[in-house]
Motif scaffolding. Structure first.
Motif, mmCIF file in Angstrom:
data_model
loop_
_atom_site.group_PDB
_atom_site.id
_atom_site.type_symbol
_atom_site.label_atom_id
_atom_site.label_comp_id
_atom_site.label_asym_id
_atom_site.label_seq_id
_atom_site.Cartn_x
_atom_site.Cartn_y
_atom_site.Cartn_z
ATOM 1 N N GLN A 36 0.895 -1.122 0.027
ATOM 2 C CA GLN A 36 -0.097 -0.085 0.016
ATOM 3 C C GLN A 36 0.759 1.314 0.069
ATOM 4 O OE1 GLN A 36 -3.792 1.585 -0.269
ATOM 5 N NE2 GLN A 36 -3.305 -0.574 -0.388
ATOM 6 N N GLN B 132 3.828 3.634 -5.023
ATOM 7 C CA GLN B 132 3.285 4.138 -6.280
ATOM 8 C C GLN B 132 3.923 3.566 -7.567
ATOM 9 O OE1 GLN B 132 2.927 8.451 -7.467
ATOM 10 N NE2 GLN B 132 1.141 7.893 -6.134
ATOM 11 N N SER C 22 -1.389 3.175 -4.895
ATOM 12 C CA SER C 22 -1.520 4.201 -5.773
ATOM 13 C C SER C 22 -0.810 4.222 -7.146
ATOM 14 C CB SER C 22 -1.091 5.680 -5.139
ATOM 15 O OG SER C 22 0.244 5.667 -4.834
ATOM 16 N N GLN D 58 -9.101 0.736 -12.286
ATOM 17 C CA GLN D 58 -9.840 0.482 -11.165
ATOM 18 C C GLN D 58 -10.692 -0.634 -11.047
ATOM 19 O OE1 GLN D 58 -9.150 1.567 -8.025
ATOM 20 N NE2 GLN D 58 -10.351 3.606 -7.885
ATOM 21 N N LEU E 14 -7.785 2.002 -5.745
ATOM 22 C CA LEU E 14 -6.239 2.822 -5.981
ATOM 23 C C LEU E 14 -6.635 4.431 -5.752
ATOM 24 C CD1 LEU E 14 -5.258 0.764 -9.124
ATOM 25 C CD2 LEU E 14 -3.900 0.797 -7.147
ATOM 26 N N LEU E 15 -5.128 5.147 -5.497
ATOM 27 C CA LEU E 15 -5.396 6.554 -5.815
ATOM 28 C C LEU E 15 -4.812 6.826 -6.967
ATOM 29 C CD1 LEU E 15 -4.254 8.038 -2.167
ATOM 30 C CD2 LEU E 15 -6.418 8.767 -3.498
ATOM 31 N N MET F 185 -3.060 9.743 -9.144
ATOM 32 C CA MET F 185 -2.149 10.897 -9.063
ATOM 33 C C MET F 185 -1.587 11.365 -10.346
ATOM 34 S SD MET F 185 -0.609 10.546 -5.235
ATOM 35 C CE MET F 185 -1.294 9.309 -3.821
ATOM 36 N N HIS G 236 -7.380 11.794 -8.777
ATOM 37 C CA HIS G 236 -7.877 12.165 -7.303
ATOM 38 C C HIS G 236 -6.679 13.087 -6.706
ATOM 39 C CE1 HIS G 236 -9.226 7.747 -7.546
ATOM 40 N NE2 HIS G 236 -10.165 8.417 -8.138
ATOM 41 N N ILE H 50 -2.773 7.037 4.316
ATOM 42 C CA ILE H 50 -3.229 6.531 3.055
ATOM 43 C C ILE H 50 -4.589 6.083 2.922
ATOM 44 C CG2 ILE H 50 -2.886 5.220 0.901
ATOM 45 C CD1 ILE H 50 -0.025 5.054 2.059
ATOM 46 N N LYS I 87 -8.039 8.273 1.079
ATOM 47 C CA LYS I 87 -8.948 7.519 0.176
ATOM 48 C C LYS I 87 -10.403 7.646 0.626
ATOM 49 C CE LYS I 87 -5.552 4.269 -1.516
ATOM 50 N NZ LYS I 87 -5.217 2.634 -1.878
#
Length: 728
Positions: free
Chosen positions: A21, A24, A58, A72, A85-86, A88, A131, A329, A333
């Motif tokens: 987690q 990235q 992410s 996603q 997921l984030l 960026m 996001h 994190i 989210k």
């Protein structure tokens, strides 16, 4: 306070899931990505396997609603706990509608318009599925050799703080969870990155704690106070320790002193770069030091995934440190509403209507016009007469490369070029175009063609500058003049003996020798963005009056660098009443000051400052000082003026700057109109960091000054006294 949802998920996660987690990865690593399928090499190099990807926290650099929805969906199918997921990306000064570069936005001195541009960028990014944006960059910059000055709003901590607050508000809105049209902001780079030695990117930073707190940290504190959700660590060292592993910076200042509870992410590869920095022997030690310092997300290297479990098993770190990072994190989210709606604002149908809409382009045009700075206008060369024949010459005459390096989703095909902008203002046979000169090369034949075109016109517009790749990240230069080919073009055109208007496209202040002396008028356009050509034409033909003012000084020569307005005095200042001719702090071959100072910018009208008044000669610590000044438009055109307020602390515990910006107002006056402008100063405005880093003020003498730039001001003295009862 952390949400129950985040805490519940954390309790169910294995140590391996937690470690993953914290990484990235770029878009191509993920199933469902439109550019998936070319990841074998990177996966091997980064030691990334399918399990890592299934549990990654992410994604870097994804764009487009369809693409992000697809990624996603695939991820949620394979992630055991259904943790989304984030996404960026670097939405620095626009998503598809590109606004001027941040340095240019700073020169608008229009924080409301800056906020509006960030709001539009967020709206376009959010509907496309993003996001988090890696913006704003709020590093203080004083060395134009450094290419990344283009991403900052300038050399002043007060002004940078105001723009930081505005952009955070624009990106995030009032409530980022409730508004699908906003994104979380990640401010960068924490900290001191703008002071890289020699202006060389990624280089060493060496400064005192007091200097760091006085000039480089205030914009970050302002951004956090404004609610920024994320912080990106910088590549550089801070007091000998890289920021990514700097406990004092991340834990003591950011977490303990400032109470920041958001996410900290490394810059690209910065955790593994602790090894070449020389503070980690291997990837294991790099992971250990970065996590201990409080770096939550490792961008694009594998030190965490490879080593965190064994570090816990061996008792070298506590699992609670990992839990703390993962919880932050998961909380982000949750704050973005991803557990309820993992696709958030992504909408393929709305995407088509929102992106590059006419209303967005209108704002881009307005901000571009307000960001341009008129540096010279001899003999009222500007504005141009639409009835006159204009020759447009130079490598940027028809170029779409006016977006800047960080406009990675912008399209040069959709840019309004200078040629198109001018064509919208004049009849077809009134505009002659010669584009034979390249950015770094020119032939004798091209010079001859340019001269011949120039001879046929009444006035010449030369569009010159840097290719976008010559500034931005990794765009450091020791020679900050225009390329020799363009200097030769300008010299050749000057022989025609007709009025020359030079328009500059660049990402940094330049050494303008070879340009300024051959230009009757000089307009600094920076990289003005999607609507740049229209904005420039509006200015050149007088539909708009230039109002931008510099937020970063233009050096007289590169040998002066760094040259900035809020410098300290020396024991032998040049120009002091008792100064000797030679033995003072000066250059023998150059003036000390810049060619164009902070706050400078011309207009098609003139503004007269008069009648500076202060409400009292002394103020106690609990009182405020009211300052007023009259500003009158004495010219023949309506115009906007940026009224600037400065102070000087005449005697401090430590040496104080010769001037400090403490306020500004942008006003608009019609010809003959006069306004009385008011500012207010409190004791808090007079505080600074003392030798022991205590943030307080000193009673004593001060000077307040107001004017149209940092060098042309009217000033009055006042005193700060300890308590009201001590007043005479």
């Amino acid at each position: 306070m952390k949400s129950n949802k985040a805490a519940d998920l954390l309790a169910k996660m294995t140590l391996e899931e937690k470690s993953n987690q914290l990484i990235q990865l770029a878009t191509p690593f993920f199933k469902g990505a439109s550019d998936n399928g070319e990841i074998t090499g990177p996966m091997v190099q980064l030691k990334i396997d399918e399990q890592n990807i299934q549990n990654t926290g992410s994604v870097l650099g994804a764009s487009g609603a369809e693409n992000i929805i697809s990624i996603q969906k695939k991820h949620l199918e394979e992630n055991r706990l259904g943790i989304p997921l984030l996404f960026m990306s670097d939405i620095v000064h626009g998503y598809k509608t590109i606004f001027p570069i941040p340095l240019a936005i700073g020169c608008s001195w229009n924080v409301d318009l800056a906020e509006h541009s960030a709001k539009i960028a967020a709206k376009e990014a959010a509907v496309s599925g993003i996001h988090v944006t890696f913006a704003p960059m709020i590093d203080l910059v004083r060395d134009p050799r450094w290419g990344r000055v283009m991403e900052s709003t300038g050399e002043d901590p007060f002004l940078n703080s105001k723009f930081a607050e505005a952009q955070i508000k624009g990106f995030q809105g009032e409530n980022v969870k409730e508004s699908m049209e906003h994104v979380a902001a990640c401010v960068k780079h924490f900290a001191g990155y703008g002071a890289a030695e020699g202006g060389r990117d990624y280089n060493t930073v060496n400064m005192s704690d007091r200097e760091l707190h006085e000039n480089y940290l205030p914009p970050f504190k302002a951004a956090i106070n404004a609610g920024a959700k994320m912080i990106m660590s910088s590549f550089n060292t801070v007091d000998g320790i890289p920021a990514t592993a700097n406990i004092k910076l991340m834990r003591e200042i950011l977490r303990e002193q400032w109470s920041f509870d958001g996410v900290v992410i490394s810059d690209w590869g910065a955790v593994k770069e602790l090894i070449p920095h020389g503070v980690a022997a291997d990837e294991r030690e790099a992971a250990l030091k970065a996590l201990r310092a409080g770096t939550d997300i490792e961008m694009m290297t594998h030190c965490y995934t490879e080593n965190l479990k064994s570090l816990v098993d061996d008792g070298e770190i506590e699992e609670s440190l990992i839990d703390e990072a993962v919880l932050r994190i998961l909380q982000l989210k949750d704050e973005l509403g991803l557990f309820e709606n993992p696709f958030r604002g992504a909408n393929t149908n709305m995407e088509r209507d929102v992106i590059m809409s006419n209303s967005h382009r209108t704002v881009a045009r307005e901000l571009a016009a307000e960001s341009c700075v008129l540096l010279k206008n001899d003999n009222n060369t500007l504005p141009l007469d639409a009835a006159k024949k204009v020759a447009l010459i130079g490598p940027f005459a028809e170029s779409g490369d006016i977006l800047g390096q960080w406009s990675w989703l912008g399209s040069t095909e959709e840019v309004v070029t200078v040629a198109t902008g001018l064509q919208n203002k004049v009849k077809e046979n009134q505009l002659l175009i010669s584009k034979d000169c390249e950015i770094t090369s020119i032939t004798e034949d091209a010079k001859a063609k340019a001269i011949e075109t120039a001879k046929q016109a009444d006035v010449i517009v030369i569009a010159v500058g840097e290719h976008s790749s010559m500034s931005g990240e990794a765009g450091s230069r020791t020679n900050i003049q225009l390329p020799q080919a363009q200097l030769e073009l300008i010299q050749a055109i000057s022989t025609v003996n007709k009025p020359v208007v030079t328009v500059l496209f660049n990402g940094r202040p330049l050494d303008l020798h070879g340009v300024i002396e051959h230009s009757d008028a000089l307009l600094e356009a920076w990289y003005p963005g999607t609507e740049g050509g229209n904005a420039i034409a509006d200015l050149l033909f007088g539909k708009r009056n230039p109002s931008g003012k510099l937020t970063m000084s233009f050096p007289y020569s590169a040998g002066q660098i760094p040259v900035y307005y809020n410098h300290y005095n020396t024991g032998r200042p040049k120009g002091a009443p008792d100064a000797q001719v030679r033995y003072v702090s000066q250059y023998l071959d150059s003036p000390n000051g810049p060619l164009f100072p902070f706050g400078f910018g011309l207009s098609y009208t003139a503004f007269q400052y008069s009648d500076l008044k202060i409400s009292k000669q002394q103020i106690a610590k609990e009182e405020k000082l009211d300052i007023s000044i009259k500003v009158k438009n004495t010219g023949s055109a309506s115009g906007k003026e940026i009224v600037q307020l400065y102070i000087k602390d005449l005697v401090g515990e430590v040496v104080r700057p010769v001037k400090e910006l403490k306020g500004f107002k942008k006003i608009e006056l019609v010809p003959g109109e006069e306004h009385s402008i008011h500012f207010e100063l409190s004791e808090e405005d007079l505080r600074y960091f003392h030798a022991n880093l205590e943030y307080t003020s000193d009673p004593g003498e001060f000077m307040v000054s107001v004017g149209g730039n940092s060098t042309e001001v009217i000033e009055l003295p006042f005193q700060l006294i300890p308590h009201k009862e001590n007043q005479q």
